[in-house]
Design a protein around this motif. Structure first.
Motif, short mmCIF file in Angstrom:
data_model
loop_
_atom_site.label_atom_id
_atom_site.label_comp_id
_atom_site.label_asym_id
_atom_site.label_seq_id
_atom_site.Cartn_x
_atom_site.Cartn_y
_atom_site.Cartn_z
N UNK A 46 -6.70 10.38 -45.36
CA UNK A 46 -7.90 9.59 -45.12
C UNK A 46 -9.08 10.53 -44.94
N UNK A 47 -10.29 10.00 -45.15
CA UNK A 47 -11.52 10.79 -44.97
C UNK A 47 -12.48 10.02 -44.09
N UNK A 48 -13.11 10.71 -43.15
CA UNK A 48 -14.19 10.16 -42.35
C UNK A 48 -15.37 11.11 -42.42
N UNK A 49 -16.56 10.60 -42.18
CA UNK A 49 -17.76 11.41 -42.24
C UNK A 49 -18.61 11.26 -41.00
N UNK A 50 -19.55 12.19 -40.84
CA UNK A 50 -20.46 12.14 -39.70
C UNK A 50 -21.77 12.79 -40.12
N UNK A 104 -19.53 8.60 -33.62
CA UNK A 104 -20.41 8.60 -34.79
C UNK A 104 -19.66 8.78 -36.11
N UNK A 105 -18.38 9.16 -36.06
CA UNK A 105 -17.60 9.28 -37.29
C UNK A 105 -17.43 7.90 -37.94
N UNK A 106 -17.55 7.82 -39.24
CA UNK A 106 -17.40 6.56 -39.95
C UNK A 106 -16.46 6.75 -41.14
N UNK A 107 -15.76 5.70 -41.57
CA UNK A 107 -14.76 5.84 -42.64
C UNK A 107 -15.41 6.04 -44.00
N UNK A 108 -14.82 6.95 -44.78
CA UNK A 108 -15.20 7.16 -46.18
C UNK A 108 -14.07 6.72 -47.11
N UNK A 109 -12.84 7.08 -46.74
CA UNK A 109 -11.65 6.70 -47.51
C UNK A 109 -10.58 6.28 -46.52
N UNK A 110 -10.09 5.04 -46.59
CA UNK A 110 -9.05 4.62 -45.66
C UNK A 110 -7.74 5.39 -45.93
N UNK A 111 -6.82 5.27 -45.00
CA UNK A 111 -5.52 5.92 -45.17
C UNK A 111 -4.90 5.45 -46.48
N UNK A 112 -4.68 6.41 -47.38
CA UNK A 112 -4.31 6.11 -48.75
C UNK A 112 -3.07 6.91 -49.14
N UNK A 113 -2.16 6.25 -49.85
CA UNK A 113 -0.92 6.93 -50.25
C UNK A 113 -1.21 8.00 -51.30
N UNK A 171 -16.34 6.75 -53.92
CA UNK A 171 -16.76 6.35 -52.58
C UNK A 171 -18.08 5.58 -52.69
N UNK A 172 -18.04 4.31 -52.43
CA UNK A 172 -19.25 3.49 -52.52
C UNK A 172 -19.91 3.41 -51.14
N UNK A 173 -20.42 4.54 -50.69
CA UNK A 173 -21.07 4.62 -49.38
C UNK A 173 -22.24 5.58 -49.53
N UNK A 226 -20.73 16.48 -42.28
CA UNK A 226 -19.37 16.98 -42.11
C UNK A 226 -18.38 15.91 -42.53
N UNK A 227 -17.25 16.32 -43.06
CA UNK A 227 -16.17 15.41 -43.44
C UNK A 227 -14.88 15.87 -42.78
N UNK A 228 -14.17 14.91 -42.24
CA UNK A 228 -12.85 15.19 -41.68
C UNK A 228 -11.79 14.63 -42.63
#
Length: 329
Positions: A255-259, A279-288, A299-301, A307-309
């Motif tokens: 998964x990916x989150x951004x800030x 403040x972290x927000x989702x970019x890509x949900x937990x994905x197989x 990514x439609x955001x 920063x990306x986690x």
């Protein structure tokens, strides 16, 4: 080991570095200086020029002067430290070495380079040993010159530092915001048991598992992660998560989150945004994920990200992480 050795090797051949000139390479070719991996040695392997060495070796000098080799950095930047490795050179190593650096625009020929400044003074060397020299000069460099006194052999030259791209070149383009060569870097990581997390941001394709990031096997029910400071504040259009070469040890999911921290990432911050920051927000949900596969997700955001986690579940390895997008103010 100095802390600077954890930074990328700006001169590495697989990062685009090149030994563009040397005054002599009678015994062993200059290109070996920036090969990836440690130098190898097989005794009693003689060629037409003598024992074969995995390094750069010059002839025995019978006149005044010293030998030198010029390296064009694959990723220009601020040098934090230099490693001069004389591995396997025991009776033929140079007793002293120094390092100079310069910055050049465009694509100059070696003889057109000027403005050299000393970043490592003339220093004693030992045979079959690794020598680490911290560098404090804050300027951005594109080339380094290794000087050895008076002659001899050096196995590897490592030039560790922070990548500093030309912002004018990147402006207005769609670029990989996470790429090392564009100024992205890993600020924090849960585990780097087998290999450096910065490997996932390296140029090109990973040729094997060692050229990616791989963690130890987890037995605690948690998951592994890393935080990437982007080349600058930007909007990410695509996420590419590549598990190439990882056939039996790829993560099961990611998964990916951004800030947006409100300012451009600073290479010398030394800190990542707290992982529990609201403040972290989702970019890509937990994905197989699949083993040995290049996964691409749109990514439609359009939110601004600094920063990306990347979280992987539960553990494993990745070859590359790419985050194409555009830099914004």
């Amino acid at each position: 080991m100095n802390a600077f050795t954890r930074l990328p090797d700006l001169a590495l051949r697989t990062y685009g570095g090149s030994v563009v000139a040397a005054n002599d390479e009678s015994f062993a070719e200059r290109e070996a200086l920036i090969r990836p991996g440690p130098a190898e040695f097989r005794p009693h392997t003689f060629g037409a020029k003598g024992q074969v060495y995995d390094g750069w070796e010059t002839r025995r000098r019978r006149e005044a002067g010293h030998d030198w080799a010029i390296v064009r950095l694959g990723m220009p930047g601020v040098v934090r430290g230099v490693v001069v490795d004389t591995a396997w050179f025991r009776g033929n190593y140079p007793p002293y070495a120094s390092v100079e650096a310069c910055a050049a625009e465009g694509h100059p020929a070696p003889e057109e380079l000027d403005g050299w400044v000393e970043i490592v003074p003339k220093s004693p060397l030992r045979g079959d040993a690794t020598h680490e020299f911290a560098v404090t000069d804050p300027r951005r460099f594109t080339h380094v010159r290794l000087n050895i006194f008076p002659d001899g052999g050096v196995a590897r030259l490592r030039v560790h530092g922070r990548v500093v791209p030309d912002p004018a070149f990147l402006h207005g383009l769609t670029v990989d915001l996470a790429a090392l060569e564009n100024g992205g870097f890993v600020t924090a990581c849960s585990d780097e048991f087998y290999s450096s997390p910065n490997n996932v941001l390296a140029p090109g394709l990973a040729r094997n598992q060692a050229e990616g990031w791989e963690t130890a096997r987890r037995r605690d029910g948690g998951n592994d992660w890393l935080v990437v400071a982007l080349a600058g504040p930007g909007r990410i259009a695509v996420a590419e998560i590549d598990t190439a070469n990882l056939k039996f040890n790829a993560p099961g999911w990611a998964s990916l989150t951004g800030i947006d921290t409100g300012r451009a990432p600073q290479p010398d911050d030394g800190q990542a945004p707290p992982p529990d920051d609201d403040a972290w927000f989702p970019l890509l949900p937990k994905t197989r994920l699949q083993p040995d596969t290049r996964h691409r997700f749109r990514l439609d955001d359009d939110r601004r990200v600094t920063h990306v986690r990347l979280d992987i579940f539960p553990d494993g390895g990745l070859a590359r992480l790419r985050l194409p997008g555009t830099l914004i103010a």
